[in-house]
Enzyme design. Sequence first.
Site, PDB file in Angstrom:
ATOM      1  N   LYS A 115      46.395  46.672  31.648  1.00 29.97           N
ATOM      2  CA  LYS A 115      46.005  46.238  33.001  1.00 29.97           C
ATOM      3  C   LYS A 115      45.736  44.739  33.022  1.00 29.97           C
ATOM      4  CE  LYS A 115      41.448  45.782  31.997  1.00 29.97           C
ATOM      5  NZ  LYS A 115      40.549  44.655  32.261  1.00 29.97           N
ATOM      6  N   VAL A 136      38.269  34.041  26.261  1.00 26.86           N
ATOM      7  CA  VAL A 136      39.471  34.749  25.820  1.00 26.86           C
ATOM      8  C   VAL A 136      40.168  35.401  27.012  1.00 26.86           C
ATOM      9  CG1 VAL A 136      40.345  36.653  24.408  1.00 26.86           C
ATOM     10  CG2 VAL A 136      38.538  35.157  23.516  1.00 26.86           C
TER      11      VAL A 136
END
Length: 341
Positions: free
Chosen positions: A190, A278
């Site tokens: 996703k 990140v």
Amino acid sequence: MSNIGVLGAGTWGMALARMLHNNGHKVCIWSALSREVEEFSATRRHPNLPGMEIPADIAFTKEIANVCEGQDILLFAVPSPFVRSTARQAAPYISDGQIIVDVAKGIEADTLLTMTQIIAQEISNPTVHLVALSGPTHAEEVAKDLPTTIVSACADMQVAELVQNVFWGTCMRVYTNEDVLGVELCGAIKNVIALAAGIATGLGYGDNAKAALITRGMAEISRLGMAMGCKEQTFGGLAGIGDLIVTATSVHSRNNRCGMLIGQGVAVADAIKQVGMVVEGINALPATMALAKKYQVEMPIVEAAYQVVHEGVSPETVVRQLMGRGKKPELPQSALNNCYE
């Protein structure tokens, strides 16, 4: 009350640590970065969670043995690229029957393993219970005690229910699921679709395009998951469409934000720098492409994102490619036939 060790002091690990403390559990947090341990111990604040105070009796440690030994539950909350190295460090201190809950979302590029599979490989103890905890959950909202739902996935439903009880609280509703692989695939891929949705927004496209990317993106994820033996219902649940919706639309989403910058013409490396954390969708792209090839599953949106990020193709070009693909039914004929059975 449970004793809980948290591996990782990022926003998600910290928000969950506070929530677990508020649920009445004893919490200790480990970070590989000594400066984080010192800063959080002193300030009781996380710079990326403004307004959240870290309770005074949450302990911090620089020693991984301290956070692992004697805990009822270990929570792996490090970014996906560091799950293997962290598991390797933790392995000597893991006891038989340990419950390990992973909240990192990703697929390792070289091995195509999910996060719980990596932890299992590194710890190499068949008595350990591994749980994937995943769903539409931004740390920024959990840190403010806003209503949130999540899925506790484990092959052993007794363990899944134990974790459900530990994480359940006034602001957190927890469901259970046996389909660990399906839940983990949803959590990883996703992020790729959310990256694509962000690129579309950066290009100036509207809600129509975003809705199409979310819907057709989930079709791609579910096609791959079904080819890998996952349960169809998982993809229509919280860990599937629920997590995709929040990641592809929220202002808190790193993947959405990074994609938006790329769509606006910012170079990929510079976009990642601007996000400052990140961006898991970037990390998940190579493995997702490899899985699509391995299982011979068509994933045009994932491929388009890969072309932009790794091959330098312009976003405008891949949009033209996607919109110019051949005509096809939305549902395969077998699914249409099932509607009338």
